[in-house]
Design an enzyme around this catalytic site. Structure first.
Site, mmCIF file in Angstrom:
data_model
loop_
_atom_site.group_PDB
_atom_site.id
_atom_site.type_symbol
_atom_site.label_atom_id
_atom_site.label_comp_id
_atom_site.label_asym_id
_atom_site.label_seq_id
_atom_site.Cartn_x
_atom_site.Cartn_y
_atom_site.Cartn_z
ATOM 1 C CG ASP A 85 -1.815 0.529 1.337
ATOM 2 O OD1 ASP A 85 -1.979 1.722 0.298
ATOM 3 O OD2 ASP A 85 -2.831 1.184 2.258
ATOM 4 N NE ARG B 65 -5.118 -13.771 8.478
ATOM 5 C CZ ARG B 65 -4.332 -12.261 8.348
ATOM 6 N NH1 ARG B 65 -3.982 -12.551 7.605
ATOM 7 N NH2 ARG B 65 -4.199 -11.993 9.550
HETATM 8 P P1 5GP Z 1 1.523 -0.682 3.736
HETATM 9 O O1 5GP Z 1 2.938 -1.034 5.007
HETATM 10 O O2 5GP Z 1 2.559 -0.571 2.570
HETATM 11 O O3 5GP Z 1 0.209 0.610 3.694
HETATM 12 O O4 5GP Z 1 0.181 -1.915 3.735
HETATM 13 C C1 5GP Z 1 0.808 -3.299 3.460
HETATM 14 C C2 5GP Z 1 0.167 -3.897 4.629
HETATM 15 O O5 5GP Z 1 -0.900 -3.404 5.231
HETATM 16 C C3 5GP Z 1 -0.503 -5.044 4.043
HETATM 17 O O6 5GP Z 1 0.888 -6.022 4.853
HETATM 18 C C4 5GP Z 1 -1.060 -5.373 4.757
HETATM 19 O O7 5GP Z 1 -0.993 -6.141 5.664
HETATM 20 C C5 5GP Z 1 -1.998 -4.401 4.816
HETATM 21 N N1 5GP Z 1 -2.934 -4.133 4.109
HETATM 22 C C6 5GP Z 1 -3.024 -2.672 3.107
HETATM 23 N N2 5GP Z 1 -3.944 -2.378 1.859
HETATM 24 C C7 5GP Z 1 -4.878 -3.487 2.581
HETATM 25 C C8 5GP Z 1 -5.977 -4.239 2.003
HETATM 26 O O8 5GP Z 1 -6.146 -3.258 1.352
HETATM 27 N N3 5GP Z 1 -6.122 -5.313 2.582
HETATM 28 C C9 5GP Z 1 -5.974 -6.133 3.293
HETATM 29 N N4 5GP Z 1 -6.577 -7.130 4.281
HETATM 30 N N5 5GP Z 1 -5.402 -5.569 3.944
HETATM 31 C C10 5GP Z 1 -4.044 -4.113 3.092
#
Ligand code: 5GP
Ligand code: MG
Length: 195
Positions: free
Chosen positions: A123, A185
């Site tokens: 993300d 999941r």
């Molecule tokens: P970041 O740290 O890159 O902003 O987010 C990544 C982490 O956030 C991923 O490992 C995941 O656990 C969670 N995450 C981000 N977006 C989503 C999403 O759309 N759905 C889910 N279930 N988890 C997300």
């Protein structure tokens, strides 16, 4: 094979306003095909066939990468060691990032090793950049990253992954390992969560 129909999660708020599966963005077959192709990209990148001692250390970010990991490693004809870290950014019943926390650290020494970090979704890139920085400080020989999903955002990300399964729109998704409050999941495809 006949598919069984998916039963919704029960819950205290059953009946109204509980999060549920919405539009399917990526089907089971699309995931299976892309995972095989990704494995091919990874193998081509680590073309170390001449080096007898080569081993790839896979660092999986639990729990979201669990199902992806299981399929990916079985498609990788390379000698691998597997290690896990538990990192959370969206703990519990939230669809908003809460800050990266390492809940369980690696038990594998990565110094001098080629490491591939596997996560479910990128993300902002916060999670992966924290993990990659840590592995570099621990003197891994190389650190590459692989995510099944990469959200298309208008803002720049903290990290650019080496291997990406699918770019997806900026929606909160579940299934194939990804959860909402540790649910969904085991849903075998990637679907938008309707809240
Ligand atoms: P970041 O740290 O890159 O902003 O987010 C990544 C982490 O956030 C991923 O490992 C995941 O656990 C969670 N995450 C981000 N977006 C989503 C999403 O759309 N759905 C889910 N279930 N988890 C997300
Ligand atoms: Mg995660």
């Amino acid at each position: 094979m006949t598919e069984l129909s998916w039963k919704p999660h029960p819950g205290p708020q059953a009946g109204s306003g509980r999060p549920r599966l919405g539009q399917v963005l990526i089907t089971r077959d699309q995931i299976a095909g892309r995972v095989t192709a990704l494995a091919g990209e990874i193998v081509a990148c680590y073309d170390h066939r001449d080096r007898e001692s080569f081993e790839l250390v896979i660092v999986a970010i639990m729990t979201g990468s669990l199902i992806f990991l299981a399929d990916l490693v079985r498609a990788l004809p390379l000698p691998v060691r597997m290690a896990i870290m538990m990192v959370s950014n969206y703990p519990g019943a939230t669809t908003k990032a809460q800050g990266v926390r390492i809940n369980y650290d690696l038990q594998e020494d990565v110094a001098g090793k080629d490491v591939l970090v596997v996560d479910d979704i990128l993300d902002s890139g916060q999670t992966l950049s924290v993990v990659v920085d840590l592995l570099r400080r621990r003197e891994a020989r190389s650190v590459r990253t692989c995510v099944l999903l990469d959200k298309i955002l208008p803002t720049p990300k903290r990290i650019c992954p080496d291997f990406v399964g699918f770019p997806i729109p900026d929606r909160f998704v579940v299934g194939y390992g990804l959860d909402y409050d540790n649910r969904f999941r085991n849903y075998p495809q990637i679907a938008v969560l309707e809240v």
